[in-house]
Write an enzyme that holds these catalytic residues in place. Structure first.
Site, PDB file in Angstrom:
ATOM      1  N   HIS A 112       5.480  24.248  47.422  1.00  0.00           N
ATOM      2  CA  HIS A 112       6.155  24.299  48.752  1.00  0.00           C
ATOM      3  C   HIS A 112       5.488  25.312  49.622  1.00  0.00           C
ATOM      4  O   HIS A 112       5.181  26.659  49.070  1.00  0.00           O
ATOM      5  CB  HIS A 112       7.527  24.739  48.479  1.00  0.00           C
ATOM      6  CG  HIS A 112       8.609  24.708  49.832  1.00  0.00           C
ATOM      7  ND1 HIS A 112       8.042  24.176  50.887  1.00  0.00           N
ATOM      8  CD2 HIS A 112       9.386  25.511  50.073  1.00  0.00           C
ATOM      9  CE1 HIS A 112       8.993  24.483  51.842  1.00  0.00           C
ATOM     10  NE2 HIS A 112       9.851  25.407  51.322  1.00  0.00           N
ATOM     11  N   CYS A 149      14.008  21.791  50.397  1.00  0.00           N
ATOM     12  CA  CYS A 149      12.450  21.924  50.539  1.00  0.00           C
ATOM     13  C   CYS A 149      12.118  21.123  49.439  1.00  0.00           C
ATOM     14  O   CYS A 149      10.823  20.685  49.433  1.00  0.00           O
ATOM     15  CB  CYS A 149      12.142  23.203  50.752  1.00  0.00           C
ATOM     16  SG  CYS A 149      12.546  24.232  52.072  1.00  0.00           S
ATOM     17  N   ASN A 184       6.890  26.801  57.262  1.00  0.00           N
ATOM     18  CA  ASN A 184       7.612  25.898  56.585  1.00  0.00           C
ATOM     19  C   ASN A 184       8.306  24.626  57.177  1.00  0.00           C
ATOM     20  O   ASN A 184       9.352  25.014  58.010  1.00  0.00           O
ATOM     21  CB  ASN A 184       8.701  26.966  55.997  1.00  0.00           C
ATOM     22  CG  ASN A 184       9.640  26.610  55.006  1.00  0.00           C
ATOM     23  OD1 ASN A 184       9.483  24.996  54.682  1.00  0.00           O
ATOM     24  ND2 ASN A 184      10.499  27.154  54.683  1.00  0.00           N
TER      25      ASN A 184
HETATM   26  N1  ACO Z   1      10.095  40.425  62.646  1.00  0.00           N
HETATM   27  C1  ACO Z   1       9.974  41.802  62.197  1.00  0.00           C
HETATM   28  N2  ACO Z   1      10.831  42.158  61.265  1.00  0.00           N
HETATM   29  C2  ACO Z   1      11.706  41.441  60.635  1.00  0.00           C
HETATM   30  C3  ACO Z   1      11.612  40.283  60.922  1.00  0.00           C
HETATM   31  C4  ACO Z   1      10.576  39.548  61.960  1.00  0.00           C
HETATM   32  N3  ACO Z   1      10.554  38.072  61.888  1.00  0.00           N
HETATM   33  N4  ACO Z   1      12.483  39.494  60.020  1.00  0.00           N
HETATM   34  C5  ACO Z   1      13.078  40.422  59.366  1.00  0.00           C
HETATM   35  N5  ACO Z   1      12.457  41.778  59.685  1.00  0.00           N
HETATM   36  C6  ACO Z   1      12.415  42.928  59.091  1.00  0.00           C
HETATM   37  C7  ACO Z   1      14.208  42.970  58.590  1.00  0.00           C
HETATM   38  O1  ACO Z   1      15.221  43.354  59.365  1.00  0.00           O
HETATM   39  C8  ACO Z   1      14.121  44.308  57.569  1.00  0.00           C
HETATM   40  O2  ACO Z   1      14.259  45.372  58.168  1.00  0.00           O
HETATM   41  P1  ACO Z   1      14.733  46.736  57.766  1.00  0.00           P
HETATM   42  O3  ACO Z   1      13.881  46.995  56.306  1.00  0.00           O
HETATM   43  O4  ACO Z   1      14.639  47.721  58.867  1.00  0.00           O
HETATM   44  O5  ACO Z   1      16.221  46.324  57.386  1.00  0.00           O
HETATM   45  C9  ACO Z   1      12.422  44.082  57.275  1.00  0.00           C
HETATM   46  O6  ACO Z   1      11.631  43.153  57.880  1.00  0.00           O
HETATM   47  C10 ACO Z   1      12.248  43.467  55.772  1.00  0.00           C
HETATM   48  O7  ACO Z   1      13.350  42.322  55.681  1.00  0.00           O
HETATM   49  P2  ACO Z   1      13.028  41.441  54.384  1.00  0.00           P
HETATM   50  O8  ACO Z   1      14.328  40.180  54.754  1.00  0.00           O
HETATM   51  O9  ACO Z   1      13.433  42.147  53.203  1.00  0.00           O
HETATM   52  O10 ACO Z   1      11.735  40.831  54.441  1.00  0.00           O
HETATM   53  P3  ACO Z   1      11.079  40.089  53.312  1.00  0.00           P
HETATM   54  O11 ACO Z   1       9.968  40.721  53.058  1.00  0.00           O
HETATM   55  O12 ACO Z   1      11.996  39.636  52.185  1.00  0.00           O
HETATM   56  O13 ACO Z   1      10.657  38.808  53.989  1.00  0.00           O
HETATM   57  C11 ACO Z   1      11.279  36.407  54.374  1.00  0.00           C
HETATM   58  C12 ACO Z   1      11.624  37.971  54.578  1.00  0.00           C
HETATM   59  C13 ACO Z   1       9.982  36.156  54.979  1.00  0.00           C
HETATM   60  C14 ACO Z   1      12.253  35.885  54.993  1.00  0.00           C
HETATM   61  C15 ACO Z   1      11.236  36.358  52.829  1.00  0.00           C
HETATM   62  O14 ACO Z   1      12.228  37.039  52.145  1.00  0.00           O
HETATM   63  C16 ACO Z   1      11.020  34.968  52.053  1.00  0.00           C
HETATM   64  O15 ACO Z   1      10.034  34.126  52.510  1.00  0.00           O
HETATM   65  N6  ACO Z   1      11.960  34.270  51.559  1.00  0.00           N
HETATM   66  C17 ACO Z   1      12.034  33.050  50.931  1.00  0.00           C
HETATM   67  C18 ACO Z   1      12.207  32.082  52.232  1.00  0.00           C
HETATM   68  C19 ACO Z   1      12.295  30.677  51.661  1.00  0.00           C
HETATM   69  O16 ACO Z   1      11.536  30.503  50.742  1.00  0.00           O
HETATM   70  N7  ACO Z   1      13.389  29.795  51.898  1.00  0.00           N
HETATM   71  C20 ACO Z   1      13.319  28.789  51.105  1.00  0.00           C
HETATM   72  C21 ACO Z   1      12.874  27.443  51.780  1.00  0.00           C
HETATM   73  S1  ACO Z   1      13.668  27.042  53.251  1.00  0.00           S
HETATM   74  C22 ACO Z   1      14.791  25.531  52.878  1.00  0.00           C
HETATM   75  O17 ACO Z   1      14.977  24.926  51.883  1.00  0.00           O
HETATM   76  C23 ACO Z   1      15.166  24.982  54.100  1.00  0.00           C
END
Ligand code: ACO
Length: 331
Positions: free
Chosen positions: A258, A116, A288
């Site tokens: 980003h 990204c 994203n």
């Molecule tokens: N719908 C419903 N529930 C979900 C979903 C979904 N789509 N996805 C995950 N959950 C659940 C998980 O299973 C978990 O459930 P549990 O507590 O029962 O185990 C709960 O939600 C919390 O999951 P987390 O992964 O801890 O959620 P978080 O608040 O961290 O959000 C997210 C996840 C959105 C991916 C976040 O961590 C994030 O944005 N991370 C950064 C991503 C990023 O910036 N990537 C880099 C760029 S991409 C690139 O370079 C190609």
């Protein structure tokens, strides 16, 4: 005495495919809800490339707009740099295919892989080629079709990505121009490369029936760990350029980061103590789009006259690698 040249952004353009996938559409594909996606990421919808569209097709559309807005002719371009991790092919580069589509040849064209952060890396490379006098107009594009390397059974990743292209023309600034790149900072932490990775399809794990069956050609991400790293690394990159230029955050007219997660953008804004009205956000419409988010947001903000000539814009990104970087630009 050697002449000092400056680089500036002389034109911008963007393109997203027609097809829109809403959070409600995703509810029908995986176990998720509109409410979860909106509150956890800030995303409402994203655009999806059609089966016959590849990265160079999106890049071409965005490039035409950027060339037009730079008020140059395509034949004035003397380099193409495409930032992508979802190019048309592993090789040749998408930049070479785009060069052909634009009816050009001869000059250097190459891709940059920095996840990204790709466009920020590519813009920084272009800046060097302008400043050392080698090039006058460089087409720099961030383009991604991540939805074609997405595991549509993994709710933790498939709700996050959209397709799109953001193009910029980076040109030599005239002496009287106030528009210019002021400074930039790039970084990488390769020790964390396994947090965000396409495991198969390269020389480490070539494609086999098994790798396809196990979905190893799709995006693998440990979102939680990346989240924490994202805020910290973008903050560091911003702090470095602000300090080096003895600028206080109040001197910044706009912050574009980003667009990976609204909570990451807000956390960074808060840490930098920047007024929230100065933070450009369009994640709700496009999700994203990886290396395309920053040039797309820049194009929208310039075309809507939010960002105006003379404004100082701080840009920051992070992504696979893990890479990060910032750019300080006067538009
Ligand atoms: N719908 C419903 N529930 C979900 C979903 C979904 N789509 N996805 C995950 N959950 C659940 C998980 O299973 C978990 O459930 P549990 O507590 O029962 O185990 C709960 O939600 C919390 O999951 P987390 O992964 O801890 O959620 P978080 O608040 O961290 O959000 C997210 C996840 C959105 C991916 C976040 O961590 C994030 O944005 N991370 C950064 C991503 C990023 O910036 N990537 C880099 C760029 S991409 C690139 O370079 C190609």
């Amino acid at each position: 005495m050697s002449i000092k040249y400056y680089a500036k952004i002389s034109g911008t353009g963007m393109y997203v495919p027609d097809k829109v996938l809403t959070n409600f559409d995703l509810e029908k594909i995986v176990d998720t809800t509109d409410e979860w996606i909106k509150t956890r990421t800030g995303m409402s919808e994203r655009h999806l490339a059609s089966e016959d569209q590849a990265a160079s097709d999106l890049a071409y559309e965005a490039s035409l707009k950027a060339i037009e807005s730079a008020r140059i002719r395509a034949k004035d371009i003397d380099m193409i740099i495409v930032a992508t991790i979802s190019g048309d092919y592993a090789f040749p580069s998408t930049a070479c295919i785009l060069q052909q589509k634009l009816g050009l040849k001869g000059f250097p064209a190459f891709d940059v892989s920095a996840g990204c952060t790709g466009w920020v890396y590519a813009a920084n490379i272009a800046k060097q080629f302008i400043e050392n006098g080698i090039a006058k107009h460089i087409l720099v594009i961030g383009v991604e079709i991540l939805t074609k390397i997405t595991n549509w059974k993994d709710r933790g990743t498939c709700v996050l990505f959209g397709d799109g292209a953001g193009a910029t023309v980076i040109s030599r600034a005239k002496e009287r121009d106030i528009s210019r790149f002021i400074d930039s900072e790039l970084a990488a932490d390769g020790t964390q490369h396994e947090l965000l990775i396409q495991k198969a399809g390269g020389s480490r794990l070539p494609a086999t029936k098994e790798t396809v069956k196990e979905n190893l050609h799709t995006v693998y991400m440990e979102g939680n760990k990346i989240f924490k790293n994202a805020v910290r690394s973008m903050y560091n990159a911003c702090e470095i350029v602000l300090k080096r230029n003895q600028l206080d955050v109040h001197s910044i007219d706009w912050l574009i980061t980003h667009q990976a997660n609204l909570r990451i953008i807000q956390a960074l804004g808060k840490k930098l103590k920047i007024n929230e009205n100065k933070v450009i956000i369009n994640i709700e419409k496009y999700a994203n789009t990886s290396s395309a988010t920053i040039p797309m947001a820049l194009d929208e903000a310039i075309r809507s006259k939010k960002i105006r000539h003379g404004d100082i814009v701080l840009l920051a990104s992070f992504g696979a690698g893990l890479t990060s970087g910032s750019l300080l630009i006067r538009i």
